[in-house]
Design an enzyme around this catalytic site. Structure first.
Site, short mmCIF file in Angstrom:
data_model
loop_
_atom_site.label_atom_id
_atom_site.label_comp_id
_atom_site.label_asym_id
_atom_site.label_seq_id
_atom_site.Cartn_x
_atom_site.Cartn_y
_atom_site.Cartn_z
N HIS A 1 0.83 -1.19 0.14
CA HIS A 1 -0.08 0.00 -0.11
C HIS A 1 0.71 1.24 -0.04
O HIS A 1 1.97 1.16 0.29
CB HIS A 1 -0.92 0.07 1.18
CG HIS A 1 -1.81 -1.20 1.35
ND1 HIS A 1 -2.97 -1.51 0.31
CD2 HIS A 1 -1.77 -2.30 1.94
CE1 HIS A 1 -3.49 -2.67 0.98
NE2 HIS A 1 -2.91 -3.25 1.71
N ALA A 2 0.12 2.40 -0.57
CA ALA A 2 1.06 3.69 -0.24
C ALA A 2 2.39 3.74 -0.82
O ALA A 2 2.40 3.17 -2.13
CB ALA A 2 1.11 4.26 1.13
#
Length: 94
Positions: free
Chosen positions: A15-16
């Site tokens: 993620h991110a």
């Protein structure tokens, strides 16, 4: 078709920032790479939305797939990236 299985090492999973780094690296490979969780559908590794849709958290086992000249090298490079804790590297860079 070449395949590599790797466990996501980043604390936040894929993620991110870790996902962005992975997608950027995947898009720079000489062959198209796909990624999947378990027996799920393989999605393009060069697509941020597709990678995020996998919901691959810390400790999730993913499979990378590619076909063609340079596939083994591409998969080795991407598997090594996912096996690192990219979150810890971000903290140590600051």
């Amino acid at each position: 078709m070449s395949m590599r299985t790797v466990v996501i090492a980043s604390r936040t999973g894929l993620h991110a920032r870790p996902a962005a780094l992975f997608v950027k690296a995947a898009s720079q490979q000489s062959v198209p790479v796909k990624i999947r969780v378990g027996e799920g559908k393989a999605v393009p590794a060069a697509s941020m939305l597709a990678v995020l849709s996998l919901g691959a958290g810390h400790g999730t086992e993913v499979t990378l797939e590619a076909d063609g000249p340079g596939a083994d090298e591409a998969l080795d490079s991407l598997a090594a990236l996912l096996a690192r804790d990219l979150d810890a590297e971000e903290t140590s860079d600051a």
